[in-house]
Write a protein that holds these residues in place. Structure first.
Motif, mmCIF file in Angstrom:
data_model
loop_
_atom_site.group_PDB
_atom_site.id
_atom_site.type_symbol
_atom_site.label_atom_id
_atom_site.label_comp_id
_atom_site.label_asym_id
_atom_site.label_seq_id
_atom_site.Cartn_x
_atom_site.Cartn_y
_atom_site.Cartn_z
ATOM 1 N N SER A 205 0.768 -1.182 -0.073
ATOM 2 C CA SER A 205 0.034 -0.063 -0.001
ATOM 3 C C SER A 205 1.015 1.148 -0.038
ATOM 4 O O SER A 205 1.532 1.396 1.000
ATOM 5 C CB SER A 205 -0.847 0.017 1.079
ATOM 6 N N ILE A 206 0.866 1.787 -1.247
ATOM 7 C CA ILE A 206 1.646 3.245 -1.335
ATOM 8 C C ILE A 206 0.522 4.346 -0.714
ATOM 9 O O ILE A 206 -0.433 4.624 -1.042
ATOM 10 C CB ILE A 206 2.057 3.495 -2.660
ATOM 11 N N ASN A 207 1.007 5.078 0.383
ATOM 12 C CA ASN A 207 0.002 6.196 0.905
ATOM 13 C C ASN A 207 0.276 7.604 0.503
ATOM 14 O O ASN A 207 -0.604 8.083 0.690
ATOM 15 C CB ASN A 207 0.197 5.966 2.380
ATOM 16 N N TYR A 208 1.379 7.809 -0.012
ATOM 17 C CA TYR A 208 1.712 9.240 -0.294
ATOM 18 C C TYR A 208 2.816 9.440 -1.207
ATOM 19 O O TYR A 208 3.746 8.594 -1.570
ATOM 20 C CB TYR A 208 2.079 9.956 0.991
ATOM 21 N N LEU A 209 2.672 10.693 -1.759
ATOM 22 C CA LEU A 209 4.042 10.850 -2.612
ATOM 23 C C LEU A 209 4.918 11.881 -2.133
ATOM 24 O O LEU A 209 4.569 12.828 -1.394
ATOM 25 C CB LEU A 209 3.385 11.504 -4.115
ATOM 26 N N VAL A 210 6.096 11.648 -2.288
ATOM 27 C CA VAL A 210 7.223 12.666 -1.670
ATOM 28 C C VAL A 210 7.664 13.721 -2.575
ATOM 29 O O VAL A 210 7.524 14.797 -2.140
ATOM 30 C CB VAL A 210 8.433 11.747 -1.146
ATOM 31 N N ASP A 211 8.151 13.349 -3.687
ATOM 32 C CA ASP A 211 8.835 14.306 -4.527
ATOM 33 C C ASP A 211 9.259 13.465 -5.831
ATOM 34 O O ASP A 211 9.268 12.286 -5.725
ATOM 35 C CB ASP A 211 9.703 15.352 -3.871
ATOM 36 N N CYS A 212 9.692 14.315 -6.709
ATOM 37 C CA CYS A 212 10.485 13.559 -7.839
ATOM 38 C C CYS A 212 12.179 14.009 -7.921
ATOM 39 O O CYS A 212 12.478 14.964 -7.323
ATOM 40 C CB CYS A 212 9.906 14.119 -9.304
ATOM 41 N N HIS A 213 12.751 13.270 -8.665
ATOM 42 C CA HIS A 213 14.253 13.645 -8.820
ATOM 43 C C HIS A 213 14.673 13.237 -10.265
ATOM 44 O O HIS A 213 13.999 12.073 -10.886
ATOM 45 C CB HIS A 213 15.070 12.683 -7.910
ATOM 46 N N SER A 225 7.772 7.719 -3.546
ATOM 47 C CA SER A 225 6.605 7.801 -2.802
ATOM 48 C C SER A 225 6.665 6.824 -1.537
ATOM 49 O O SER A 225 7.992 6.267 -1.434
ATOM 50 C CB SER A 225 5.468 6.936 -3.511
ATOM 51 N N GLY A 226 5.934 6.544 -0.561
ATOM 52 C CA GLY A 226 6.204 6.149 0.444
ATOM 53 C C GLY A 226 5.083 5.487 1.257
ATOM 54 O O GLY A 226 3.710 5.577 0.851
ATOM 55 N N ILE A 258 8.124 9.234 5.584
ATOM 56 C CA ILE A 258 9.383 10.214 4.943
ATOM 57 C C ILE A 258 8.957 11.161 4.384
ATOM 58 O O ILE A 258 7.948 11.299 3.552
ATOM 59 C CB ILE A 258 9.946 9.040 4.068
ATOM 60 N N ARG A 259 9.378 12.167 5.015
ATOM 61 C CA ARG A 259 8.908 13.571 4.322
ATOM 62 C C ARG A 259 9.676 14.113 3.280
ATOM 63 O O ARG A 259 9.293 14.844 2.381
ATOM 64 C CB ARG A 259 8.859 14.454 5.732
ATOM 65 N N ASP A 260 10.895 13.958 3.278
ATOM 66 C CA ASP A 260 11.915 14.439 2.389
ATOM 67 C C ASP A 260 13.089 13.493 1.815
ATOM 68 O O ASP A 260 13.501 12.467 2.421
ATOM 69 C CB ASP A 260 12.491 15.739 2.642
ATOM 70 N N PHE A 261 13.697 13.912 0.658
ATOM 71 C CA PHE A 261 14.860 13.000 0.569
ATOM 72 C C PHE A 261 15.992 13.829 -0.338
ATOM 73 O O PHE A 261 15.460 14.964 -1.128
ATOM 74 C CB PHE A 261 14.424 11.800 -0.410
ATOM 75 N N LEU A 262 17.110 13.438 -0.149
ATOM 76 C CA LEU A 262 18.189 14.139 -1.116
ATOM 77 C C LEU A 262 18.925 12.886 -1.914
ATOM 78 O O LEU A 262 19.349 11.906 -1.609
ATOM 79 C CB LEU A 262 19.265 14.882 -0.401
ATOM 80 N N TRP A 263 18.806 13.145 -3.369
ATOM 81 C CA TRP A 263 19.610 11.971 -4.147
ATOM 82 C C TRP A 263 20.498 12.784 -4.980
ATOM 83 O O TRP A 263 20.737 13.584 -5.378
ATOM 84 C CB TRP A 263 18.549 11.715 -5.365
ATOM 85 N N GLU A 275 9.396 11.380 9.865
ATOM 86 C CA GLU A 275 8.806 11.808 11.069
ATOM 87 C C GLU A 275 9.256 10.982 12.291
ATOM 88 O O GLU A 275 8.794 11.311 13.531
ATOM 89 C CB GLU A 275 7.287 11.622 10.936
ATOM 90 N N ASP A 276 9.994 9.886 11.950
ATOM 91 C CA ASP A 276 10.567 9.058 13.332
ATOM 92 C C ASP A 276 11.652 9.783 13.658
ATOM 93 O O ASP A 276 12.683 9.075 14.483
ATOM 94 C CB ASP A 276 10.911 7.750 12.750
#
Length: 337
Positions: A205-213, A225-226, A258-263, A275-276
């Motif tokens: 189950s994918i619950n939300y979209l984070v961003d694109c790279h 997504s996460g 997961i709220r954000d990421f850096l690739w 958020e953990d």
């Protein structure tokens, strides 16, 4: 709070704590060409610039009438911030106001970005569903609005991709995604049921979209997504398809959203923040040429944890702007001038 992060060693060392805002921060980033100057906007109506070497503010810009800032972005010479309906611009060197873009949105300005190839091209997205493009070289208020894309959903975020950043992706509050051609201001494709498609493909189950790279080396756009339990899915997005590539999950890593990421393309690593209160570094299993997708989500995922506290000169011509917006609202896009 600022920390120095050793990506290769998986270690994080405390640098300083930046104190100044009195309400939630709505955007955060480094000023281009000034890697030690950080900017942050807040609902307290301030746009702050921080010297990361001292932990002190280098400059603070204030919103007229103490209006809340919902978004911000900077070039090396100018800053922009969005309020409920307006966008304000300042000269970074002097701190003086440059212009106001009043009431081009009818709801909160949720995102702002300067185009990567031109400091004179500013884009704003709003809760009204529009993404506006402004030509900041224009001095006539009737000419400054270059295009208005009607996404038909409140926009939460957007970004650019393509070899010349000629395309745009955008997310909505309904977790929908669309791709747009900036030259024509036309939609290329819309994905109204992203989570359902990804859930079926990933068998979770994918619950939300984070961003694109966007990876310029292989000219590919990846959607991240996460899941609410800390899973992270990387999907290749094309005009006609979405193809899940890899799922990053480790019981020792994230356990919450997961709220954000850096690739980091150069070393083939992804850094995620959740958020953990964890920052996790995901490294490549076996680096391969022309790919950044072969990530190993097992023992090589290093979790760096840090506890954090959580608490919960201007004149308007609204009638002309409203008329222009009404002409655009009947279609998916407004053709560029």
């Amino acid at each position: 709070k600022l920390h120095a992060l050793d990506v290769h060693g998986g270690k994080m060392s405390y640098l300083s704590e930046l104190k100044g805002h009195t309400k939630p921060i709505t955007s955060l980033g480094f000023v281009p060409k000034q890697p030690k100057l950080l900017f942050s906007s807040s609902l307290d109506g301030t746009l702050a610039f921080w010297d990361t070497t001292t932990g002190k503010t280098a400059r603070v810009l204030n919103a007229p009438d103490k209006a809340a800032f919902h978004s911000a972005d900077c070039t090396s010479k100018a800053a922009a911030a969005g309020t409920e309906t307006d966008v304000y611009l300042w000269d970074l060197r002097s701190g003086k106001g440059l212009m106001q873009l009043p009431e081009y949105h009818t709801e909160d300005v949720t995102a702002l970005k300067f185009h990567p190839s031109s400091d004179a091209a500013l884009f704003s997205a709003g809760g009204d569903g529009f993404i506006n493009q402004y030509d900041l070289k224009q001095t006539d208020e009737d000419e400054i609005l270059e295009a208005a894309i009607n996404t038909e959903q409140p926009v939460t975020s957007f970004g650019f991709f393509g070899q010349k950043s000629e395309y745009m992706y955008a997310f909505s509050t309904m977790e929908e995604m669309g791709l747009y051609d900036l030259e024509t201001a036309m939609p290329v494709v819309k994905f109204p049921d992203v989570r359902e498609k990804l859930s079926a493909s990933a068998r979770t189950s994918i619950n939300y979209l984070v961003d694109c790279h966007y990876n310029p080396k292989n000219n590919r756009l990846f959607l991240c997504s996460g899941t609410t339990s800390g899973g992270f899915l990387v999907t290749h997005v094309s005009k006609n398809n979405m193809q899940p590539m890899v799922a990053l999950y480790n019981h020792a890593a994230h356990t919450d959203v997961i709220r954000d990421f850096l690739w980091l393309d150069d070393i083939e690593a992804i850094i995620t923040a959740g958020e953990d209160s964890k920052i996790c570094i995901w490294g490549p299993e076996k680096p391969k040429e022309d790919t950044a997708m072969n990530f190993k989500a097992t023992s090589q995922a290093k979790a760096v944890t840090k506890s954090i506290s959580r608490k919960s000169p201007y004149e308007s011509s609204a009638s002309r702007r409203t008329a222009r917006r009404e002409r655009a609202s009947g279609a998916d896009y407004k053709v560029r001038k």
